[in-house]
Design a protein around this motif. Structure first.
Motif, PDB file in Angstrom:
ATOM      1  N   ASP A 118       1.120  -1.019   0.209  1.00  8.29           N
ATOM      2  CA  ASP A 118      -0.646   0.475   0.058  1.00  8.29           C
ATOM      3  C   ASP A 118       1.012   0.928  -0.409  1.00  8.29           C
ATOM      4  O   ASP A 118       0.604   2.418  -0.463  1.00  8.29           O
ATOM      5  N   ALA A 119       1.821   1.053   0.806  1.00 10.51           N
ATOM      6  CA  ALA A 119       2.788   2.432   1.295  1.00 10.51           C
ATOM      7  C   ALA A 119       3.391   2.657  -0.259  1.00 10.51           C
ATOM      8  O   ALA A 119       3.618   3.523  -0.961  1.00 10.51           O
ATOM      9  N   ILE A 120       4.274   1.559  -0.960  1.00  6.16           N
ATOM     10  CA  ILE A 120       4.385   1.819  -2.202  1.00  6.16           C
ATOM     11  C   ILE A 120       3.653   2.738  -2.915  1.00  6.16           C
ATOM     12  O   ILE A 120       3.890   2.917  -4.520  1.00  6.16           O
ATOM     13  N   SER A 121       2.097   1.248  -3.232  1.00  3.28           N
ATOM     14  CA  SER A 121       1.533   2.676  -4.191  1.00  3.28           C
ATOM     15  C   SER A 121       0.910   4.184  -4.188  1.00  3.28           C
ATOM     16  O   SER A 121       0.862   4.810  -5.361  1.00  3.28           O
ATOM     17  N   VAL A 122       1.206   4.591  -2.645  1.00  3.87           N
ATOM     18  CA  VAL A 122       0.897   5.412  -2.371  1.00  3.87           C
ATOM     19  C   VAL A 122       2.256   6.697  -2.831  1.00  3.87           C
ATOM     20  O   VAL A 122       1.754   7.652  -3.251  1.00  3.87           O
ATOM     21  N   TYR A 123       3.170   6.005  -3.875  1.00  5.90           N
ATOM     22  CA  TYR A 123       4.850   6.573  -3.483  1.00  5.90           C
ATOM     23  C   TYR A 123       4.776   6.450  -4.676  1.00  5.90           C
ATOM     24  O   TYR A 123       4.570   7.231  -5.213  1.00  5.90           O
ATOM     25  N   GLU A 124       4.232   5.624  -5.224  1.00  3.88           N
ATOM     26  CA  GLU A 124       3.894   5.111  -7.551  1.00  3.88           C
ATOM     27  C   GLU A 124       2.791   6.353  -7.757  1.00  3.88           C
ATOM     28  O   GLU A 124       3.144   6.808  -8.714  1.00  3.88           O
ATOM     29  N   ARG A 125       2.161   6.370  -7.044  1.00  5.87           N
ATOM     30  CA  ARG A 125       0.812   7.672  -7.901  1.00  5.87           C
ATOM     31  C   ARG A 125       0.881   9.101  -7.039  1.00  5.87           C
ATOM     32  O   ARG A 125       0.203   9.353  -7.334  1.00  5.87           O
ATOM     33  N   ARG A 126       2.482   9.507  -6.597  1.00  3.49           N
ATOM     34  CA  ARG A 126       2.922  10.895  -6.236  1.00  3.49           C
ATOM     35  C   ARG A 126       1.841  11.285  -5.225  1.00  3.49           C
ATOM     36  O   ARG A 126       1.946  11.889  -5.095  1.00  3.49           O
ATOM     37  N   ILE A 127       1.185  10.055  -4.197  1.00  6.51           N
ATOM     38  CA  ILE A 127       1.054  11.093  -3.228  1.00  6.51           C
ATOM     39  C   ILE A 127       1.324  11.721  -2.223  1.00  6.51           C
ATOM     40  O   ILE A 127       1.029  12.950  -1.462  1.00  6.51           O
ATOM     41  N   ALA A 128       2.745  11.413  -1.825  1.00  7.03           N
ATOM     42  CA  ALA A 128       3.628  11.612  -0.745  1.00  7.03           C
ATOM     43  C   ALA A 128       5.210  11.064  -1.551  1.00  7.03           C
ATOM     44  O   ALA A 128       5.027  10.178  -1.373  1.00  7.03           O
ATOM     45  N   SER A 129       5.439  12.061  -0.184  1.00  7.16           N
ATOM     46  CA  SER A 129       7.373  11.514  -1.285  1.00  7.16           C
ATOM     47  C   SER A 129       7.448   9.822   0.495  1.00  7.16           C
ATOM     48  O   SER A 129       6.721  10.172   1.025  1.00  7.16           O
ATOM     49  N   ARG A 130       8.187   9.316  -0.136  1.00  6.88           N
ATOM     50  CA  ARG A 130       9.121   8.600   0.594  1.00  6.88           C
ATOM     51  C   ARG A 130       9.334   8.886   2.315  1.00  6.88           C
ATOM     52  O   ARG A 130       8.963   8.203   3.238  1.00  6.88           O
ATOM     53  N   GLU A 131       9.820  10.262   2.190  1.00  3.40           N
ATOM     54  CA  GLU A 131       9.502  10.265   3.830  1.00  3.40           C
ATOM     55  C   GLU A 131       9.147  11.225   4.525  1.00  3.40           C
ATOM     56  O   GLU A 131       8.346  11.079   5.498  1.00  3.40           O
ATOM     57  N   GLU A 132       7.364  11.917   4.145  1.00  4.09           N
ATOM     58  CA  GLU A 132       6.777  11.931   4.052  1.00  4.09           C
ATOM     59  C   GLU A 132       6.043  10.659   4.609  1.00  4.09           C
ATOM     60  O   GLU A 132       4.836  10.439   5.855  1.00  4.09           O
TER      61      GLU A 132
END
Length: 397
Positions: free
Chosen positions: A201-215
């Motif tokens: 899920d977290a990777i999907s959020v990152y992939e969809r540019r919803i948040a940066s990895r640090e966020e």
């Protein structure tokens, strides 16, 4: 019966197998560690010695205690040296072909009463048991890395494993200082079936540019007190391992929830496996990781500004909690087992049901509903057990 056990075999002396051998020797068992050739034996021996020396250096063992423990471990390239073993743990790579060879040999070499345990984290214990003529004596004994440190072991019985074998294995786990959670054979067992979809899920959020990895990582550690964020954890676990677990879950359940994200697959194809390769979501080669700019797309703004009554931590944690409640609803594991698995296997300060109690069922359900409306999660309804906890107006609305 456990007190009568003395001789333990460990097949495979990689990082996990060497740790398992150490754990049994520390508990007073006589251990024979077996590897494929002399070079692999030397590496395994070095791993055990290095771990023991580190414990002495930290003051956790005296030199005499270390020497006594090491004196209980023999190393060999011959599986025939396990002919007198009471209990054998297989810890070879996650390949059914390799395990087929190992279990055929163990079934031939070991006495009929010997329990054969597999440390598999993703393969079917039932399929492994079927490789032998003693399925009633085959059980899963899933350790977590590093084995000498992590307290959880998952004891996994199949439809053919005898209750006595499961019981004895759980008692063995306690004797070596571990906290066992006993479950039946199902993809991912408890910990991986909950942990890896959360990482996905977290990777999907990152992939969809919803948040940066640090966020992403900061939101989780701040909101839940987890020892690390999901992208840092993905790099630690290994992105290839994450793909393997997701694929096993998909094969068993055929639920879109268990489809590995395209980004995860592409990174594995590119050899970006995390710490083991030096590069994953973060650079592990020693170079600095420059901070990423926060994405500024519309969904990123909705989540960052809580425009739909949830934020980034809610998005990831509440889906994770729902998965746990679904597992409990399915009667696969109890609330206690789920919380124990995640606290002792993954270092959570609070288990999923404890997080649910803290956050409240209504908040979790609202997050799931609003996230699905934005296309951020599957359209399935909250777990039945979670729905039962909702006030009637929310449940019916």
């Amino acid at each position: 019966m456990v007190q009568e056990f003395d001789k333990v075999g460990v097949v495979g002396l990689g990082a996990m197998g060497a740790g398992i051998a150490e754990v049994f020797a520390r508990a007073g068992f006589t251990v024979t560690g077996v590897e494929i050739d002399s070079a692999a034996v030397d590496l395994g021996r070095d791993r055990v010695h290095a771990s023991m020396d580190k414990a002495v250096h930290k003051g956790k063992l005296t030199e005499a205690e270390r020497d006594s423990i090491l004196g209980r471990i023999a190393f060999s390239t011959a599986r025939e040296d396990l002919a007198n073993a009471d209990f054998v743990v297989e810890a070879v790579p996650e390949s059914i072909e390799i395990k087929r060879d190992v279990f055929a040999d163990l079934d031939r070499v070991c006495p009929p009463g010997t329990i054969l345990a597999t440390n598999t984290s993703s393969l079917s214990v039932t399929e492994i048991a079927a490789l032998t003529g003693r399925p009633e004596k085959v059980v899963g004994l899933h350790f977590f890395n590093p084995a000498p440190v992590m307290k959880l072991v998952e004891v996994v019985g199949t439809v053919g494993t005898s209750p006595g074998t499961v019981g004895v294995t759980a008692e063995v786990a306690k004797r070596i200082g571990k906290t066992p959670v006993t479950v039946s054979d199902r993809a991912g067992f408890v910990a991986n079936a909950l942990l890896v979809p959360y990482i996905n899920d977290a990777i999907s959020v990152y992939e969809r540019r919803i948040a940066s990895r640090e966020e992403i990582d900061t939101a989780i550690t701040k909101a839940a007190g987890f020892p690390m964020g999901p992208l840092t954890l993905a790099d630690l676990v290994g992105l290839d391992v994450c793909v393997a677990v997701m694929d096993v879950l998909w094969e068993e359940f055929r639920d879109p929830r268990y489809a590995a994200t395209p980004l995860l697959r592409r990174m594995v194809s590119a050899g970006m496996l995390g710490r083991k390769s030096g590069q994953g979501f973060y650079d592990h080669s020693g170079a600095d990781n420059p901070a990423e700019d926060p994405p500024d797309g519309r969904i990123a703004q909705i989540v960052r500004n809580r425009e739909r009554d949830f934020d980034l931590a809610d998005l990831l944690l509440d889906a994770h909690i729902d998965d746990a409640m679904r597992m409990i609803s399915d009667a696969y594991a109890s609330e206690r087992d789920v919380d124990t698995a995640m606290r002792f296997g993954c270092g959570y300060p609070k288990g999923p049901t404890e997080l649910l109690e803290e956050r409240g069922a209504t908040r979790v359900a609202v997050t799931l509903h609003n996230a699905a409306a934005l296309g951020l999660r599957g359209s399935r309804a909250p777990a039945p057990l979670l729905t039962d906890l909702l006030p009637r107006p929310v449940r019916e609305g």
